[in-house]
Write a protein that holds these residues in place. Structure first.
Motif, mmCIF file in Angstrom:
data_model
loop_
_atom_site.group_PDB
_atom_site.id
_atom_site.type_symbol
_atom_site.label_atom_id
_atom_site.label_comp_id
_atom_site.label_asym_id
_atom_site.label_seq_id
_atom_site.Cartn_x
_atom_site.Cartn_y
_atom_site.Cartn_z
ATOM 1 N N ARG A 220 0.837 -1.202 0.000
ATOM 2 C CA ARG A 220 0.000 0.000 0.000
ATOM 3 C C ARG A 220 0.872 1.252 0.000
ATOM 4 N N PHE A 221 0.451 2.257 -0.764
ATOM 5 C CA PHE A 221 1.150 3.534 -0.812
ATOM 6 C C PHE A 221 0.399 4.520 0.083
ATOM 7 N N SER A 276 4.462 1.622 1.925
ATOM 8 C CA SER A 276 5.461 2.543 1.402
ATOM 9 C C SER A 276 4.970 3.963 1.663
ATOM 10 N N ASP A 277 5.769 4.755 2.349
ATOM 11 C CA ASP A 277 5.383 6.118 2.685
ATOM 12 C C ASP A 277 5.631 7.029 1.479
ATOM 13 N N SER A 278 4.828 6.807 0.440
ATOM 14 C CA SER A 278 5.045 7.518 -0.824
ATOM 15 C C SER A 278 3.767 7.532 -1.634
ATOM 16 N N ASP A 279 3.815 8.218 -2.778
ATOM 17 C CA ASP A 279 2.685 8.261 -3.705
ATOM 18 C C ASP A 279 2.643 6.970 -4.519
ATOM 19 N N HIS A 280 1.624 6.841 -5.335
ATOM 20 C CA HIS A 280 1.358 5.608 -6.074
ATOM 21 C C HIS A 280 2.576 5.142 -6.887
ATOM 22 N N GLN A 285 14.499 2.934 -3.067
ATOM 23 C CA GLN A 285 15.412 1.807 -3.269
ATOM 24 C C GLN A 285 15.397 0.837 -2.097
ATOM 25 N N THR A 286 15.465 1.364 -0.896
ATOM 26 C CA THR A 286 15.518 0.506 0.286
ATOM 27 C C THR A 286 14.261 -0.340 0.408
ATOM 28 N N PHE A 287 13.097 0.280 0.173
ATOM 29 C CA PHE A 287 11.843 -0.456 0.286
ATOM 30 C C PHE A 287 11.801 -1.615 -0.694
#
Length: 297
Positions: A220-221, A276-280, A285-287
């Motif tokens: 999930r984003f 993931s603490d990000s947009d769609h 890289q780490t994730f």
């Protein structure tokens, strides 16, 4: 599909330089606005998987007979017809006879789940859904990809009415549109999502086949500005009769009525929730290296 974010993952995958044992083949399904082989997205990811996992066979699914048709079909080809086509392709591929792992990006996530439920041979072992909308969507705040014409067609058809038969038969995104204010109409008229979620006519094989997965990995984003609601990526959705309050997977009809065996899968430790603490599709890289790549080794 966000080309820029996927191309950035090439560096991530290339960093995973070796594996100690043979790995299962990988099947990939792109998202809306993308295609199987775009060199800036899925094409690069395929090559990077092959580089990172020596000897692995990767099949990036193409729907239709060209990259152009593949992109168009992501908007305009009935999802059920797409699933049927893919099932035939996978069954006819001798390199997949002993099973495979799968990764779906955005709508490719729920499409590959449909493959697992409807077509258990060859066996899908792990399914990684990257931003897939498993309880559907209610709204499209922005449309990805380079083809603004197709995006405009999508918006106009949804404006006409997501559950009008013509729209349901010809617009992919309407086929996983769930209106939380009109659940009965969704169940009656939706031609794809209501079926694979076993809300229309119960199909015991869907439940049995999904439980054959070793792992269902749901990404999930948390800052998603495309998918509404983003909790659909974790099998949650809006609370009935609300487009603001959401409920988790455990509080949805699909889970509580045990329509897909999610209760059993969760108890067996087969369902994994990644955030993931990000947009769609904007994974860093780490994730990707630490959270997603291990499912393919």
């Amino acid at each position: 599909m966000c080309f820029r974010s996927l191309s950035a993952l090439v560096l991530v995958l290339a960093a995973c330089s070796h594996v100690s044992q043979a790995v299962l083949p990988i099947v990939m399904w792109h998202g809306m606005g993308d295609s199987c082989c775009n060199p800036l997205s899925m094409g690069s990811i395929k090559k990077a998987f092959e580089s990172a996992l020596p000897g692995v066979y990767v099949r990036s699914l193409e729907i239709g007979d060209s990259v152009v048709k593949d992109t168009e079909n992501g908007f305009l080809m009935n999802a059920n017809d797409q699933i049927t086509q893919v099932c035939a392709k996978l069954k006819q591929d001798p390199k997949l006879a002993d099973g495979f792992n799968a990764i779906g990006f955005s709508q490719g996530g729920q499409f590959l789940r449909a493959v697992a439920q409807r077509c258990p041979e060859p066996q899908m072992h792990n399914l990684v859904s990257v931003g897939g909308q498993h309880q559907g969507v209610y709204g499209f705040p922005r449309c990805p990809g380079a083809n603004s014409t197709l995006c405009e067609i999508m918006r106009k058809l949804l404006d006409v009415g997501a559950y009008v038969s013509f729209v349901q038969d010809h617009l992919v995104q309407a086929e996983y549109w769930q209106d939380p204010f009109h659940y009965d109409e969704y169940v009656e008229k939706n031609v794809f999502l209501a079926d694979i979620n076993n809300e229309k006519t119960y199909n015991a094989a869907y439940k049995t086949n999904l439980q054959k997965l070793s792992n269902l990995v749901l990404v999930r984003f948390m800052r998603d500005t495309m998918v509404q609601p983003s909790i659909s990526e974790w099998f949650g959705f809006y609370k009935p009769n609300s487009d603001k309050e959401t409920v988790s997977m455990k509080d949805t009809r699909v889970y509580q009525k045990d329509l897909l065996g999610l209760q059993e899968m969760e108890a067996a430790g087969k369902i994994h929730f990644l955030a993931s603490d990000s947009d769609h599709l904007q994974m860093n890289q780490t994730f990707f290296e630490e959270q997603i790549m291990p499912w393919f080794k």
